[in-house]
Design a protein around this motif. Structure first.
Motif, PDB file in Angstrom:
ATOM      1  N   THR A  58      15.869   0.212  47.636  1.00  0.00           N
ATOM      2  CA  THR A  58      16.884   0.111  48.692  1.00  0.00           C
ATOM      3  C   THR A  58      18.184   0.832  48.327  1.00  0.00           C
ATOM      4  OG1 THR A  58      17.460  -2.036  47.742  1.00  0.00           O
ATOM      5  CG2 THR A  58      15.978  -2.049  49.636  1.00  0.00           C
ATOM      6  N   TRP A  81      22.619   1.595  48.980  1.00  0.00           N
ATOM      7  CA  TRP A  81      23.831   0.799  48.753  1.00  0.00           C
ATOM      8  C   TRP A  81      24.646   0.541  50.007  1.00  0.00           C
ATOM      9  CZ3 TRP A  81      27.441   3.983  50.713  1.00  0.00           C
ATOM     10  CH2 TRP A  81      27.234   5.363  50.602  1.00  0.00           C
ATOM     11  N   LYS A 118      13.678  -3.057  43.623  1.00  0.00           N
ATOM     12  CA  LYS A 118      14.578  -2.235  42.793  1.00  0.00           C
ATOM     13  C   LYS A 118      15.751  -1.864  43.708  1.00  0.00           C
ATOM     14  CE  LYS A 118      15.935   1.495  41.901  1.00  0.00           C
ATOM     15  NZ  LYS A 118      17.382   1.846  42.113  1.00  0.00           N
ATOM     16  N   GLU A 176      21.408   1.098  42.393  1.00  0.00           N
ATOM     17  CA  GLU A 176      22.209   0.906  41.189  1.00  0.00           C
ATOM     18  C   GLU A 176      23.702   0.938  41.485  1.00  0.00           C
ATOM     19  OE1 GLU A 176      20.224   3.340  42.103  1.00  0.00           O
ATOM     20  OE2 GLU A 176      20.497   5.190  40.953  1.00  0.00           O
ATOM     21  N   GLY A 192      17.037   5.128  40.026  1.00  0.00           N
ATOM     22  CA  GLY A 192      15.877   5.610  40.769  1.00  0.00           C
ATOM     23  C   GLY A 192      14.964   6.449  39.901  1.00  0.00           C
ATOM     24  N   GLU A 227      11.121   5.248  39.564  1.00  0.00           N
ATOM     25  CA  GLU A 227       9.959   6.130  39.616  1.00  0.00           C
ATOM     26  C   GLU A 227       8.763   5.530  38.861  1.00  0.00           C
ATOM     27  OE1 GLU A 227      11.304  10.125  40.131  1.00  0.00           O
ATOM     28  OE2 GLU A 227       9.448  10.859  39.258  1.00  0.00           O
ATOM     29  N   THR A 285      14.175   2.649  51.556  1.00  0.00           N
ATOM     30  CA  THR A 285      15.258   3.082  52.428  1.00  0.00           C
ATOM     31  C   THR A 285      16.204   3.872  51.548  1.00  0.00           C
ATOM     32  OG1 THR A 285      15.057   1.202  53.900  1.00  0.00           O
ATOM     33  CG2 THR A 285      17.141   2.371  53.945  1.00  0.00           C
ATOM     34  N   GLY A 286      16.485   5.107  51.952  1.00  0.00           N
ATOM     35  CA  GLY A 286      17.341   5.946  51.123  1.00  0.00           C
ATOM     36  C   GLY A 286      17.452   7.329  51.722  1.00  0.00           C
ATOM     37  N   SER A 287      17.806   8.278  50.884  1.00  0.00           N
ATOM     38  CA  SER A 287      18.015   9.642  51.369  1.00  0.00           C
ATOM     39  C   SER A 287      16.674  10.351  51.589  1.00  0.00           C
ATOM     40  CB  SER A 287      18.838  10.418  50.346  1.00  0.00           C
ATOM     41  OG  SER A 287      18.150  10.436  49.115  1.00  0.00           O
ATOM     42  N   ALA A 290      15.254  11.564  48.271  1.00  0.00           N
ATOM     43  CA  ALA A 290      14.502  10.543  47.526  1.00  0.00           C
ATOM     44  C   ALA A 290      13.151  10.284  48.199  1.00  0.00           C
ATOM     45  CB  ALA A 290      15.315   9.256  47.427  1.00  0.00           C
ATOM     46  N   GLU A 316      12.423   4.936  55.277  1.00  0.00           N
ATOM     47  CA  GLU A 316      13.559   4.850  56.209  1.00  0.00           C
ATOM     48  C   GLU A 316      14.639   5.739  55.617  1.00  0.00           C
ATOM     49  OE1 GLU A 316      13.694   3.138  59.006  1.00  0.00           O
ATOM     50  OE2 GLU A 316      11.806   2.059  58.795  1.00  0.00           O
ATOM     51  N   LEU A 317      14.844   6.926  56.199  1.00  0.00           N
ATOM     52  CA  LEU A 317      15.661   7.927  55.521  1.00  0.00           C
ATOM     53  C   LEU A 317      16.932   8.269  56.313  1.00  0.00           C
ATOM     54  CD1 LEU A 317      12.620  10.105  54.381  1.00  0.00           C
ATOM     55  CD2 LEU A 317      13.687   8.193  53.185  1.00  0.00           C
ATOM     56  N   GLY A 318      17.400   9.477  56.108  1.00  0.00           N
ATOM     57  CA  GLY A 318      18.714   9.843  56.635  1.00  0.00           C
ATOM     58  C   GLY A 318      18.715  10.170  58.116  1.00  0.00           C
ATOM     59  N   CYS A 355      23.295   4.908  58.201  1.00  0.00           N
ATOM     60  CA  CYS A 355      22.215   5.858  58.462  1.00  0.00           C
ATOM     61  C   CYS A 355      22.137   6.226  59.928  1.00  0.00           C
ATOM     62  CB  CYS A 355      20.898   5.295  57.971  1.00  0.00           C
ATOM     63  SG  CYS A 355      20.553   3.670  58.626  1.00  0.00           S
ATOM     64  N   GLU A 388      23.442  15.603  56.840  1.00  0.00           N
ATOM     65  CA  GLU A 388      24.000  14.250  56.804  1.00  0.00           C
ATOM     66  C   GLU A 388      25.147  14.228  55.802  1.00  0.00           C
ATOM     67  OE1 GLU A 388      21.798  10.991  54.839  1.00  0.00           O
ATOM     68  OE2 GLU A 388      22.108   9.881  56.688  1.00  0.00           O
ATOM     69  N   PHE A 437      12.807  -0.488  64.331  1.00  0.00           N
ATOM     70  CA  PHE A 437      13.857   0.394  63.827  1.00  0.00           C
ATOM     71  C   PHE A 437      13.229   1.377  62.855  1.00  0.00           C
ATOM     72  CE2 PHE A 437      16.930   1.648  60.696  1.00  0.00           C
ATOM     73  CZ  PHE A 437      18.117   1.808  61.393  1.00  0.00           C
TER      74      PHE A 437
HETATM   75  P1  NAD Z   1      19.352   7.381  47.529  1.00  0.00           P
HETATM   76  O1  NAD Z   1      18.204   8.103  48.094  1.00  0.00           O
HETATM   77  O2  NAD Z   1      20.202   8.055  46.548  1.00  0.00           O
HETATM   78  O3  NAD Z   1      18.867   6.037  46.827  1.00  0.00           O
HETATM   79  C1  NAD Z   1      18.141   5.050  47.532  1.00  0.00           C
HETATM   80  C2  NAD Z   1      17.325   4.245  46.543  1.00  0.00           C
HETATM   81  O4  NAD Z   1      16.281   5.071  46.047  1.00  0.00           O
HETATM   82  C3  NAD Z   1      18.117   3.784  45.315  1.00  0.00           C
HETATM   83  O5  NAD Z   1      17.694   2.494  44.950  1.00  0.00           O
HETATM   84  C4  NAD Z   1      17.729   4.801  44.263  1.00  0.00           C
HETATM   85  O6  NAD Z   1      17.848   4.310  42.962  1.00  0.00           O
HETATM   86  C5  NAD Z   1      16.280   5.044  44.640  1.00  0.00           C
HETATM   87  N1  NAD Z   1      15.706   6.314  44.172  1.00  0.00           N
HETATM   88  C6  NAD Z   1      16.274   7.540  44.229  1.00  0.00           C
HETATM   89  N2  NAD Z   1      15.419   8.455  43.718  1.00  0.00           N
HETATM   90  C7  NAD Z   1      14.300   7.794  43.338  1.00  0.00           C
HETATM   91  C8  NAD Z   1      13.059   8.190  42.734  1.00  0.00           C
HETATM   92  N3  NAD Z   1      12.816   9.452  42.422  1.00  0.00           N
HETATM   93  N4  NAD Z   1      12.132   7.240  42.502  1.00  0.00           N
HETATM   94  C9  NAD Z   1      12.376   5.954  42.823  1.00  0.00           C
HETATM   95  N5  NAD Z   1      13.525   5.517  43.376  1.00  0.00           N
HETATM   96  C10 NAD Z   1      14.475   6.436  43.642  1.00  0.00           C
HETATM   97  O7  NAD Z   1      20.207   6.874  48.787  1.00  0.00           O
HETATM   98  P2  NAD Z   1      21.595   6.102  48.792  1.00  0.00           P
HETATM   99  O8  NAD Z   1      22.653   7.091  48.416  1.00  0.00           O
HETATM  100  O9  NAD Z   1      21.480   4.819  48.044  1.00  0.00           O
HETATM  101  O10 NAD Z   1      21.714   5.719  50.343  1.00  0.00           O
HETATM  102  C11 NAD Z   1      22.147   6.612  51.298  1.00  0.00           C
HETATM  103  C12 NAD Z   1      20.970   7.228  52.028  1.00  0.00           C
HETATM  104  O11 NAD Z   1      20.142   6.228  52.566  1.00  0.00           O
HETATM  105  C13 NAD Z   1      21.416   8.055  53.214  1.00  0.00           C
HETATM  106  O12 NAD Z   1      20.673   9.240  53.274  1.00  0.00           O
HETATM  107  C14 NAD Z   1      21.090   7.168  54.397  1.00  0.00           C
HETATM  108  O13 NAD Z   1      20.905   7.837  55.609  1.00  0.00           O
HETATM  109  C15 NAD Z   1      19.865   6.481  53.945  1.00  0.00           C
HETATM  110  N6  NAD Z   1      19.684   5.233  54.690  1.00  0.00           N
HETATM  111  C16 NAD Z   1      18.678   5.154  55.615  1.00  0.00           C
HETATM  112  C17 NAD Z   1      18.510   3.994  56.358  1.00  0.00           C
HETATM  113  C18 NAD Z   1      17.404   3.860  57.352  1.00  0.00           C
HETATM  114  O14 NAD Z   1      17.087   2.741  57.719  1.00  0.00           O
HETATM  115  N7  NAD Z   1      16.782   4.929  57.801  1.00  0.00           N
HETATM  116  C19 NAD Z   1      19.356   2.913  56.135  1.00  0.00           C
HETATM  117  C20 NAD Z   1      20.363   3.028  55.185  1.00  0.00           C
HETATM  118  C21 NAD Z   1      20.507   4.194  54.458  1.00  0.00           C
END
Ligand code: NAD
Length: 471
Positions: free
Chosen positions: A142, A144, A168, A171, A201, A206, A220-222, A225, A243-245, A277, A377, A442
């Motif tokens: 997830t 932040w 996880k 961080e 991450g 990983e 949920t993240g970028s 990622a 669930e990404l950007g 997001c 983004e 969603f």
């Molecule tokens: P991030 O991708 O940097 O990190 C998200 C999570 O993924 C963190 O826990 C990180 O430690 C983990 N991670 C990163 N690389 C990894 C890898 N190689 N293996 C395993 N885990 C890994 O994103 P962020 O900066 O924490 O959050 C912002 C991003 O999240 C934005 O792009 C935003 O749009 C997206 N987001 C999407 C939604 C949605 O529902 N679509 C919701 C909230 C945020």
């Protein structure tokens, strides 16, 4: 300070010896530290989740819903504490944190419990009994920006489905996840059903994604990622939910109330200092009204109080970190260098705020569709305004993105707005500021991800389907 992970129903000291500082977004001071877990921590958590799976999967949906409701009650008792913690970690003003960051997770647990109680886990199709079974061990990863909300969106339905979980968390904002682990401990969730491992991450994240004993990864993240996690998980053919950007458009139709539309658009763009997001970062407006829109947006952005998340008048807090602030300021500089016109805001910090990661609410006009500030983004309080000549062009501009997470339409005539919404390639469309609904699906189209969270769709993500052919 935390020095343990929550594994197999116990707080277990980290094998990993590195530590991660969690920094207060407004004061730039270290709030706490958490351990950076290593492969041994990941393996222990997965082993605990694997061992707990058969008995948890065998519980009834009603029993699991009971745990979720007790978790919701325990979270609600700690709502103020959670909101305060997340305002420190993320920088969101407390009043908003209280409703969104701390309030929504309670609703998630309650709503998913309700969904599980009425969900058809079995149905008969001619001579077949079709059963929906939990997929197994789920790794939840997830971000932040809405940290506990994103966690709840995965953990509640995974547990309701009968899966066991290794979380996880980000961080950057992991402290709220520790509160959730305490909540599960306090309600007596059986050992191993929920496990928390903190770390980076690229490190422990990983390892978990690659682990052969894990059946599914939900991230949920970028988008960066998401690509990496999808590739790593593919080696063991895991199910991956992403669930990404986003770079979400708001279309204002010519019969809309302009002040209402632009004001709602600013709120939709700037919520959580733009670190959302579904932020509505592209405002697509009739060319004939462009000057009016710019004036309303300028006045609106300049009226926003930016400052201390704990001051009652604050609408916009700081960004989460120095890294995030620098990234957003770089984008503002890039926009200026690309030839976009700054309507308000800019790369310099707001006056009087020299501590904390603050960025001024910024609006650009005279942008072209190829500019980085229109395509990428930014994840900060930066809005671009794009004019259109007719509805087809408005739709084309809205859909001109690799993303498709969210969109909004403002119109005087709701039927017209719905017709337009059908043409937009996005997982959700807000019509005339329609409210977020925790029972509605969603998720994103395109590179905003795959899969859906919340409601019955969120529960289905964590289920396998088996058909038994009867004689
Ligand atoms: P991030 O991708 O940097 O990190 C998200 C999570 O993924 C963190 O826990 C990180 O430690 C983990 N991670 C990163 N690389 C990894 C890898 N190689 N293996 C395993 N885990 C890994 O994103 P962020 O900066 O924490 O959050 C912002 C991003 O999240 C934005 O792009 C935003 O749009 C997206 N987001 C999407 C939604 C949605 O529902 N679509 C919701 C909230 C945020």
């Amino acid at each position: 300070m935390h020095d343990s992970h929550y594994i197999d129903g116990r707080w277990q000291p980290s094998h990993g010896t590195d530590r991660i500082d969690v920094v207060d977004a407004a004061t730039e001071e270290v709030l706490a530290t958490v351990p950076a877990g290593d492969a041994d921590d990941a393996n222990a958590a997965v082993a605990a989740a694997r061992a707990a799976f058969p008995s948890w999967a065998a519980t009834s949906p009603a029993e699991r819903a009971g745990y979720l409701k007790r978790a919701a009650e325990a979270l609600q008792l700690r709502q103020t504490e959670i909101a305060t913690l997340i305002s420190h970690e993320v920088g969101m003003p407390f009043a908003y944190s209280n409703v969104v960051q701390a309030g929504l997770p309670v609703q998630s647990f309650v709503s998913i419990a309700d969904v599980a109680l009425s969900f058809p886990f079995e149905e008969q199709i001619y001579n077949s009994l079709v059963v929906r079974e939990p997929i197994g061990v789920v790794v939840a990863i997830t971000p932040w920006n809405y940290p506990l909300h994103q966690i709840a969106a995965k953990v509640a339905p995974a547990l309701a489905a009968g899966c066991t979980v290794v979380l996880k968390p980000s961080e950057v904002a992991p402290l709220n996840a520790y509160v959730l682990a305490e909540v599960f401990e306090s309600i007596g969730l059986p050992p191993g059903v929920f496990n928390l491992v903190s770390g980076t991450g690229a490190g422990v994240g990983e390892t978990l994604v690659a682990h052969p004993e894990v059946d599914m990864v939900s991230l949920t993240g970028s988008t960066v990622a998401g690509r990496r996690i999808g590739a790593v998980a593919a080696q063991t053919i895991k199910r991956v939910a992403l669930e990404l950007g986003g770079k979400s458009p708001l279309i204002v139709l010519d019969d809309a109330d302009l002040v209402e539309a632009v004001s709602a658009g600013l709120n939709g763009c700037y919520l959580n200092s733009g670190q959302t997001c579904i932020a509505l970062t592209r405002m697509i407006v009739p060319r004939a009204r462009l000057a009016e829109v710019e004036a309303i947006a300028k006045a609106g952005a300049e009226a926003i109080t930016v400052g201390d998340p704990f001051a009652p008048t604050t609408v916009l807090g700081p960004l989460v970190s120095a890294t995030q602030r620098d990234r957003v300021v770089d984008y503002i500089d890039i926009g200026i260098a690309e030839g976009a016109r700054l309507v308000t805001g800019g790369p310099t910090p707001p006056e009087g705020l020299d501590r904390g990661y603050y960025v001024r609410p910024t609006v650009f006009s005279d942008v072209t569709p190829d500019m980085a500030i229109v395509r990428e983004e930014i994840f900060g309080p930066v809005l671009v305004i794009q004019p259109y000549d007719d509805e087809d062009e408005a739709v084309a501009l809205a859909n001109d993105s690799i993303y498709g997470l969210n969109a909004a339409v403002f119109a005087g005539d709701e039927t017209r707005a719905i017709a337009l919404a059908r043409r937009i390639r996005a997982g959700q469309v807000q019509i005339n500021d329609g409210a977020f609904n925790i029972y509605a699906p969603f998720g994103g189209y395109g590179q905003s991800g795959n899969g859906r969270e919340f409601g019955k769709w969120g529960l289905e993500e964590f289920l396998e389907t088996k058909s038994m052919q009867l004689p």
